[in-house]
Design a protein around this motif. Structure first.
Motif, PDB file in Angstrom:
ATOM      1  N   SER A  71       0.891  -1.322  -0.381  1.00  0.00           N
ATOM      2  CA  SER A  71      -0.253  -0.310   0.137  1.00  0.00           C
ATOM      3  C   SER A  71       0.845   1.202   0.310  1.00  0.00           C
ATOM      4  O   SER A  71       0.644   2.220  -0.468  1.00  0.00           O
ATOM      5  CB  SER A  71      -1.163   0.106   1.352  1.00  0.00           C
ATOM      6  OG  SER A  71      -0.621  -0.482   2.448  1.00  0.00           O
ATOM      7  N   SER A  72       1.844   1.417  -0.196  1.00  0.00           N
ATOM      8  CA  SER A  72       2.518   2.360   0.595  1.00  0.00           C
ATOM      9  C   SER A  72       3.685   2.857  -0.855  1.00  0.00           C
ATOM     10  O   SER A  72       4.354   1.514  -1.420  1.00  0.00           O
ATOM     11  CB  SER A  72       3.702   2.358   1.919  1.00  0.00           C
ATOM     12  OG  SER A  72       5.062   1.294   1.913  1.00  0.00           O
ATOM     13  N   ASP A  73       3.894   3.365  -1.429  1.00  0.00           N
ATOM     14  CA  ASP A  73       5.044   3.952  -2.248  1.00  0.00           C
ATOM     15  C   ASP A  73       5.963   3.116  -1.942  1.00  0.00           C
ATOM     16  O   ASP A  73       6.776   2.736  -3.001  1.00  0.00           O
ATOM     17  CB  ASP A  73       5.156   5.689  -2.736  1.00  0.00           C
ATOM     18  CG  ASP A  73       3.929   5.724  -3.257  1.00  0.00           C
ATOM     19  OD1 ASP A  73       3.017   5.505  -3.505  1.00  0.00           O
ATOM     20  OD2 ASP A  73       4.151   7.249  -3.313  1.00  0.00           O
ATOM     21  N   GLY A  74       7.003   3.425  -0.899  1.00  0.00           N
ATOM     22  CA  GLY A  74       8.312   3.214  -0.726  1.00  0.00           C
ATOM     23  C   GLY A  74       8.299   1.310  -0.499  1.00  0.00           C
ATOM     24  O   GLY A  74       8.948   0.349  -1.056  1.00  0.00           O
ATOM     25  N   SER A  75       7.444   0.758   0.392  1.00  0.00           N
ATOM     26  CA  SER A  75       7.326  -0.707  -0.272  1.00  0.00           C
ATOM     27  C   SER A  75       7.610  -1.244  -2.022  1.00  0.00           C
ATOM     28  O   SER A  75       7.778  -1.869  -2.377  1.00  0.00           O
ATOM     29  CB  SER A  75       5.934  -0.819   0.584  1.00  0.00           C
ATOM     30  OG  SER A  75       4.986  -1.158   0.498  1.00  0.00           O
ATOM     31  N   LYS A  76       6.403  -0.340  -3.108  1.00  0.00           N
ATOM     32  CA  LYS A  76       6.081  -0.378  -3.866  1.00  0.00           C
ATOM     33  C   LYS A  76       7.654  -0.625  -4.823  1.00  0.00           C
ATOM     34  O   LYS A  76       8.013  -1.179  -5.609  1.00  0.00           O
ATOM     35  CB  LYS A  76       4.840   0.391  -4.190  1.00  0.00           C
ATOM     36  CG  LYS A  76       3.566  -0.213  -4.185  1.00  0.00           C
ATOM     37  CD  LYS A  76       2.494   0.904  -4.783  1.00  0.00           C
ATOM     38  CE  LYS A  76       1.494   0.770  -3.993  1.00  0.00           C
ATOM     39  NZ  LYS A  76       0.088   1.331  -4.574  1.00  0.00           N
ATOM     40  N   TRP A  77       8.429   0.475  -4.215  1.00  0.00           N
ATOM     41  CA  TRP A  77       9.027   0.867  -4.807  1.00  0.00           C
ATOM     42  C   TRP A  77      10.291  -0.501  -5.090  1.00  0.00           C
ATOM     43  O   TRP A  77      11.381  -0.841  -5.213  1.00  0.00           O
ATOM     44  CB  TRP A  77       9.845   2.343  -4.919  1.00  0.00           C
ATOM     45  CG  TRP A  77      11.383   2.127  -5.143  1.00  0.00           C
ATOM     46  CD1 TRP A  77      11.562   2.935  -6.460  1.00  0.00           C
ATOM     47  CD2 TRP A  77      12.351   2.502  -4.723  1.00  0.00           C
ATOM     48  NE1 TRP A  77      12.737   3.121  -6.877  1.00  0.00           N
ATOM     49  CE2 TRP A  77      13.457   2.394  -5.587  1.00  0.00           C
ATOM     50  CE3 TRP A  77      12.645   1.957  -3.339  1.00  0.00           C
ATOM     51  CZ2 TRP A  77      14.848   2.785  -5.836  1.00  0.00           C
ATOM     52  CZ3 TRP A  77      14.529   1.668  -3.851  1.00  0.00           C
ATOM     53  CH2 TRP A  77      15.193   2.249  -4.335  1.00  0.00           C
ATOM     54  N   VAL A  78      10.346  -0.798  -3.090  1.00  0.00           N
ATOM     55  CA  VAL A  78      11.372  -1.958  -2.936  1.00  0.00           C
ATOM     56  C   VAL A  78      11.508  -2.986  -3.531  1.00  0.00           C
ATOM     57  O   VAL A  78      12.357  -3.621  -4.321  1.00  0.00           O
ATOM     58  CB  VAL A  78      11.337  -1.795  -1.762  1.00  0.00           C
ATOM     59  CG1 VAL A  78      12.393  -3.248  -0.890  1.00  0.00           C
ATOM     60  CG2 VAL A  78      12.571  -0.843  -0.684  1.00  0.00           C
TER      61      VAL A  78
END
Length: 189
Positions: A71-78
């Protein structure tokens, strides 16, 4: 693999590690002391910690529990970065929150371990806006030493994944003396 690693436990709520009834200390606390780093108890810091924990948990669940909820942009990018990395490096397995320890004073969890036929890569996820190379280099160098001892596998690369800047920072191993100083600090704590 050193079978003792299975006996190291982590109390997630209290953020405390134990081995055979003895409390062990995390890597980051000793590095913070050595480098004079501390984080004030403010709402901004608390919110940043919550966001960082959420990113880490989503990435962990994606790889360790096969949950595809990001759900977070950070986790999606990782996850996007790691999936691209996987395609380029003949990856056997990606694991998150991999326990490492010297069983004497230190235990920690590595955010991400990517295993290949020729060795492993370790990654630390940072959700802060500032990249502190000296801090991260020491942190990952300690992780490297402990991982190689616990899992009898070579670390062939170390990286920090900066979610705010969406950058990957290659980490160069620190001298053995600095790594040993952190381990000694935790033994004497």
């Amino acid at each position: 693999m050193d079978a003792r690693i299975k006996a190291v436990t982590f109390d997630e709520e209290a953020h405390r590690y134990f081995y055979n009834g003895k409390e062990l200390h995390g890597v980051t606390g000793a590095i913070g002391k050595l480098m004079g780093k501390s984080f004030p108890d403010t709402d901004v810091v608390k919110l940043a910690k919550i966001y960082g924990s959420d990113v880490h948990k989503e990435v962990e669940n994606y790889y360790n529990s096969n949950s595809k909820i990001l759900s977070s942009d950070g986790s999606k990018w990782v996850v996007e970065y790691l999936e691209q990395f996987k395609l380029k490096h003949f990856v056997n397995k990606i694991e998150c929150e991999v326990m490492v320890s010297d069983f004497e004073g230190t235990a920690s969890k590595i955010d991400v371990v990517v295993r290949t036929d020729v060795g492993a890569y370790i990654f630390d996820i940072k959700t802060t806006s500032h990249f502190d190379r000296a801090y991260c280099s020491l942190q990952l160098s300690v992780y490297k030493k402990l991982y190689e001892q616990c899992y009898e596998d070579n670390i062939i690369g170390m990286f920090v994944l900066g979610t705010k800047s969406r950058r990957t920072f290659r980490i160069i191993e620190q001298e053995a003396g600095k790594v040993q100083k952190i381990l000694e600090m935790n033994k004497n704590d």
